[in-house]
Design a protein around this motif. Sequence first.
Motif, mmCIF file in Angstrom:
data_model
loop_
_atom_site.group_PDB
_atom_site.id
_atom_site.type_symbol
_atom_site.label_atom_id
_atom_site.label_comp_id
_atom_site.label_asym_id
_atom_site.label_seq_id
_atom_site.Cartn_x
_atom_site.Cartn_y
_atom_site.Cartn_z
ATOM 1 N N VAL A 30 0.841 -1.201 0.000
ATOM 2 C CA VAL A 30 0.000 0.000 0.000
ATOM 3 C C VAL A 30 0.873 1.247 0.000
ATOM 4 C CG1 VAL A 30 -1.889 1.219 1.139
ATOM 5 C CG2 VAL A 30 -1.691 -1.267 1.395
ATOM 6 N N ASP A 31 0.693 2.051 -1.040
ATOM 7 C CA ASP A 31 1.446 3.292 -1.188
ATOM 8 C C ASP A 31 0.542 4.429 -0.724
ATOM 9 O OD1 ASP A 31 2.491 5.646 -2.195
ATOM 10 O OD2 ASP A 31 2.275 5.064 -4.295
ATOM 11 N N THR A 32 0.746 4.901 0.504
ATOM 12 C CA THR A 32 -0.166 5.909 1.047
ATOM 13 C C THR A 32 0.084 7.300 0.463
ATOM 14 O OG1 THR A 32 1.240 6.427 2.954
ATOM 15 C CG2 THR A 32 -0.375 4.663 3.237
ATOM 16 N N ALA A 99 2.114 19.489 -4.530
ATOM 17 C CA ALA A 99 0.742 19.695 -4.050
ATOM 18 C C ALA A 99 0.405 18.663 -2.963
ATOM 19 C CB ALA A 99 -0.251 19.577 -5.209
ATOM 20 N N ALA A 100 0.876 17.428 -3.151
ATOM 21 C CA ALA A 100 0.612 16.374 -2.166
ATOM 22 C C ALA A 100 1.249 16.734 -0.834
ATOM 23 C CB ALA A 100 1.160 15.037 -2.663
ATOM 24 N N SER A 101 2.468 17.233 -0.912
ATOM 25 C CA SER A 101 3.172 17.610 0.314
ATOM 26 C C SER A 101 2.436 18.751 1.011
ATOM 27 C CB SER A 101 4.610 18.004 -0.033
ATOM 28 O OG SER A 101 5.308 18.395 1.116
ATOM 29 N N ASP A 129 3.696 1.954 2.871
ATOM 30 C CA ASP A 129 4.743 2.968 2.909
ATOM 31 C C ASP A 129 4.179 4.367 2.985
ATOM 32 O OD1 ASP A 129 4.895 4.636 0.562
ATOM 33 O OD2 ASP A 129 5.966 3.124 -0.564
ATOM 34 N N GLY A 130 4.931 5.248 3.646
ATOM 35 C CA GLY A 130 4.463 6.624 3.820
ATOM 36 C C GLY A 130 5.438 7.441 4.646
ATOM 37 N N ARG A 131 4.879 8.313 5.485
ATOM 38 C CA ARG A 131 5.719 9.159 6.335
ATOM 39 C C ARG A 131 5.414 8.949 7.821
ATOM 40 N NH1 ARG A 131 6.458 9.816 1.720
ATOM 41 N NH2 ARG A 131 7.427 11.529 0.576
HETATM 42 O O1 DC Z 1 5.481 9.060 -0.839
HETATM 43 P P1 DC Z 1 5.123 10.183 -1.827
HETATM 44 O O2 DC Z 1 6.303 10.952 -2.285
HETATM 45 O O3 DC Z 1 4.283 9.687 -2.951
HETATM 46 O O4 DC Z 1 4.193 11.173 -0.952
HETATM 47 C C1 DC Z 1 3.699 12.383 -1.452
HETATM 48 C C2 DC Z 1 3.510 13.379 -0.318
HETATM 49 O O5 DC Z 1 2.471 12.933 0.539
HETATM 50 C C3 DC Z 1 4.735 13.535 0.585
HETATM 51 O O6 DC Z 1 5.527 14.648 0.193
HETATM 52 C C4 DC Z 1 4.159 13.732 1.963
HETATM 53 C C5 DC Z 1 2.783 13.159 1.894
HETATM 54 N N1 DC Z 1 2.626 11.909 2.650
HETATM 55 C C6 DC Z 1 2.329 12.016 3.985
HETATM 56 O O7 DC Z 1 2.291 13.118 4.511
HETATM 57 N N2 DC Z 1 2.071 10.902 4.716
HETATM 58 C C7 DC Z 1 2.137 9.682 4.162
HETATM 59 N N3 DC Z 1 1.868 8.606 4.896
HETATM 60 C C8 DC Z 1 2.470 9.552 2.794
HETATM 61 C C9 DC Z 1 2.722 10.700 2.064
#
Ligand code: DC
Length: 224
Positions: A30-32, A99-101, A129-131
């Motif tokens: 899962v790519d969040t 924009a996502a960030s 995966d994520g942050r």
């Molecule tokens: O993993 P990515 O680069 O596709 O994520 C895009 C943006 O989404 C990233 O700059 C921060 C945000 N993000 C987040 O805040 N929390 C997560 N679990 C996943 C991504």
Amino acid sequence: MTAVALDGPVGAGKSTVAREAAKRLGFIYVDTGALYRAVGLYAARQGVKDEKADDYKDKVTALLSEIKVEIKLENGLQKVFLQGEDVSEEIRLPEISMAASAVSAIPAVREFLLELQRDIARENNVIMDGRDIGTVVLPKAQLKIFITAQPEIRARRRFEELVKKGVETDFEQVLADLNRRDYQDSHRATAPLKMAEDAVLLDTSELDFEGAVNKVVELTKAKM
Ligand code: DC
């Protein structure tokens, strides 16, 4: 159910490593980030693009009641749908990364996507995966890995990935965007990017793809 939380900065190899490790383990990957990207894309499409504007947060928050984001698995690959449309490719554009960030720093956006992520982990063995997976989304994950590498190495990988896709860009721009996004992601007030106290650190600066995948598989098997 077994859950592996894989967090780390831009370009650390999260998605490529997680995808392959999940395949070998028979887990769902899962790519969040894709979810935040879908929200970022929707905001951009609605003309809410000025991330510096005072009302950016309110405008994005107001859109949440109408946004429909879904994840579907097709042949083991994650596809992301926005209002029923497959946007899996479009969300990879560099402007949508930014924009996502930006939208991901808004607490209401994080709240909006939280249950969707938890639901998937409730029903499947996952590598997510994520942050903030190890710190917020799945704090009880059986295994937490924080994957990283030196910024120049991560930027080089990201640059090569974009070139391969035919996206026009240059290395310095990729490095600058990466540093900006990492700074933004790790300094926001809500669920910032940080290593969970009980996470294993995996530095891929000197480790190739195969080495990183093996490590994730090995660590996961030890927890099953
Ligand atoms: O993993 P990515 O680069 O596709 O994520 C895009 C943006 O989404 C990233 O700059 C921060 C945000 N993000 C987040 O805040 N929390 C997560 N679990 C996943 C991504």
